[in-house]
Design a protein around this motif. Structure first.
Motif, PDB file in Angstrom:
ATOM      1  N   ASP A   1      -1.445   5.885  -3.420  1.00 20.97           N
ATOM      2  CA  ASP A   1      -1.949   6.532  -2.207  1.00 20.97           C
ATOM      3  C   ASP A   1      -0.826   7.178  -1.399  1.00 20.97           C
ATOM      4  OD1 ASP A   1      -4.581   5.896  -2.674  1.00 20.97           O
ATOM      5  OD2 ASP A   1      -4.570   4.086  -1.422  1.00 20.97           O
ATOM      6  N   PHE A   2       0.379   6.637  -1.549  1.00 22.82           N
ATOM      7  CA  PHE A   2       1.496   7.125  -0.747  1.00 22.82           C
ATOM      8  C   PHE A   2       2.687   7.488  -1.639  1.00 22.82           C
ATOM      9  CE2 PHE A   2      -1.069   4.888   2.365  1.00 22.82           C
ATOM     10  CZ  PHE A   2      -1.031   5.769   3.440  1.00 22.82           C
TER      11      PHE A   2
ATOM     12  N   ASN B   1      -1.610  12.706   0.917  1.00 24.37           N
ATOM     13  CA  ASN B   1      -2.731  13.110   1.755  1.00 24.37           C
ATOM     14  C   ASN B   1      -3.658  11.966   2.149  1.00 24.37           C
ATOM     15  OD1 ASN B   1      -2.049  15.977   1.596  1.00 24.37           O
ATOM     16  ND2 ASN B   1      -2.718  15.846  -0.539  1.00 24.37           N
ATOM     17  N   TYR B   2      -3.343  10.741   1.735  1.00 24.64           N
ATOM     18  CA  TYR B   2      -4.229   9.617   2.042  1.00 24.64           C
ATOM     19  C   TYR B   2      -4.364   9.425   3.550  1.00 24.64           C
ATOM     20  CZ  TYR B   2      -6.048   4.896   2.503  1.00 24.64           C
ATOM     21  OH  TYR B   2      -6.804   3.811   2.853  1.00 24.64           O
ATOM     22  N   ASN B   3      -5.589   9.158   4.003  1.00 23.69           N
ATOM     23  CA  ASN B   3      -5.813   8.854   5.410  1.00 23.69           C
ATOM     24  C   ASN B   3      -7.194   8.244   5.600  1.00 23.69           C
ATOM     25  OD1 ASN B   3      -5.086   8.666   8.112  1.00 23.69           O
ATOM     26  ND2 ASN B   3      -4.217  10.741   8.112  1.00 23.69           N
ATOM     27  N   GLN B   4      -7.403   7.684   6.745  1.00 28.18           N
ATOM     28  CA  GLN B   4      -8.694   7.168   7.170  1.00 28.18           C
ATOM     29  C   GLN B   4      -8.959   7.645   8.580  1.00 28.18           C
ATOM     30  OE1 GLN B   4      -7.857   2.941   6.622  1.00 28.18           O
ATOM     31  NE2 GLN B   4      -9.390   2.851   5.007  1.00 28.18           N
TER      32      GLN B   4
ATOM     33  N   GLU C   1       1.590  16.291   4.004  1.00 30.75           N
ATOM     34  CA  GLU C   1       0.857  17.168   3.095  1.00 30.75           C
ATOM     35  C   GLU C   1       1.792  18.078   2.299  1.00 30.75           C
ATOM     36  OE1 GLU C   1      -0.236  20.803   6.165  1.00 30.75           O
ATOM     37  OE2 GLU C   1      -1.672  19.175   5.896  1.00 30.75           O
TER      38      GLU C   1
ATOM     39  N   ASP D   1       3.831   6.166  -4.481  1.00 32.34           N
ATOM     40  CA  ASP D   1       3.607   6.067  -5.929  1.00 32.34           C
ATOM     41  C   ASP D   1       4.935   5.784  -6.654  1.00 32.34           C
ATOM     42  OD1 ASP D   1       2.409   6.060  -8.377  1.00 32.34           O
ATOM     43  OD2 ASP D   1       1.799   8.179  -8.353  1.00 32.34           O
TER      44      ASP D   1
ATOM     45  N   HIS E   1       0.834  -1.205   0.000  1.00 32.46           N
ATOM     46  CA  HIS E   1       0.000   0.000   0.000  1.00 32.46           C
ATOM     47  C   HIS E   1       0.871   1.258   0.000  1.00 32.46           C
ATOM     48  CE1 HIS E   1      -3.569   2.372   1.918  1.00 32.46           C
ATOM     49  NE2 HIS E   1      -3.415   2.632   0.632  1.00 32.46           N
TER      50      HIS E   1
END
Length: 275
Positions: free
Chosen positions: A164-165, A239-242, A234, A167, A159
């Motif tokens: 998402d991170f 910016n991916y997060n949950q 950022e 790349d 991941h």
């Protein structure tokens, strides 16, 4: 006959660029000589017996002075002259030092769930450290293989390599190029530079400590450093997060980076002294 001296740093390294002058009791210069690659000064000049003043200077070092007595042999032997780096600064000998990835680490720490940490490391990286006789002119260039991230969990690492991170397909390398360095203590420095990560270039500073220099079992010379910094995801468009609950993100917005570096001094092919 003449002037003899050996110029060293406080940790025993040769000061190759030292200049040694010898003045008589009236202050007149009678000999001037440069240290060779081993820090050895040798000048064959006829000297009249009596006391002389030996003055040793080198860029980046505080001047040193000593008294030498010339006997009937006509030799002024100043022995070993130890130079102290300016303002107590301690750094490895000037030259090019190659980062040894086998004995170095590039580690990261991210907050997880608001109360714990996830640690990772990059396994594939390299670079060079150019130490200048004037420490503030030193520089660092490094590159990291982004796909070599390892947090000990295959699913998570996959991941992290995704768009998402990091790349890694689009941005396979993370690079750092220093733009300046300033002293913040006897063995501490503030390294300024530009970090290219995830297609974004930002100015990033590193708090750097010099840990020492010495020989290794393979006939080389090594220097050790420790450096830390904090990055905001950022700032690099990651910016991916949950959200696990209101106000608490699964992944922290900052990333702590810890570097433990060993670097091997590159031997100048023109230097046949074996030093």
């Amino acid at each position: 006959m003449g002037l003899r001296a050996l110029v060293r740093t406080s940790d025993g390294w040769a000061v190759q660029h030292a200049v040694v002058t010898l003045t008589d009791r009236t202050g007149i210069q009678v000999v001037r000589a440069d240290a060779d690659a081993d820090g050895v000064v040798a000048a064959d000049t006829a000297l009249t017996p009596g006391p002389y003043t030996v003055i040793v200077t080198a860029t980046g070092f505080a001047p040193a002075a000593a008294t030498a007595f010339v006997t009937s042999s006509g030799v002024a032997d100043a022995g070993t002259v130890v130079l102290t780096r300016q303002a107590g600064v301690d750094m490895p000998p000037p030259g090019l030092w190659n980062i040894d990835p086998v004995h170095s680490s590039v580690a990261t720490v991210a907050q997880h769930l608001g109360f714990s940490s996830v640690r990772g490391r990059f396994g594939d990286f390299g670079g060079q450290i150019k130490v200048s006789a004037v420490p503030e002119r030193s520089r660092v260039d490094a590159v990291i293989d982004a796909a070599s991230i390892d947090t000990g969990n295959g699913v998570r690492d996959k991941h992290l390599r995704s768009p998402d991170f990091l790349d890694v397909e689009r941005f396979p390398e993370i690079t750092y190029h220093s733009t300046g360095v300033s002293q913040s203590g006897p063995d501490r420095w503030r390294l300024r530079g530009e970090l290219a990560l995830h297609g974004v270039v930002r100015k990033v500073g590193l708090d750097l400590s010099y840990l020492g220099t010495g020989p290794d079992p393979w006939g080389g010379e090594r220097a050790a450093f420790h450096a830390t910094t904090e990055l905001r995801r950022e700032d690099f468009a990651i910016n991916y997060n949950q959200m696990v609950q209101a106000g608490i993100a699964a992944i922290g917005t900052t990333l702590r980076v810890e570097l433990d570096i060993q670097a091997v001094r590159e031997v100048d092919p023109r230097d046949t002294s074996g030093s």
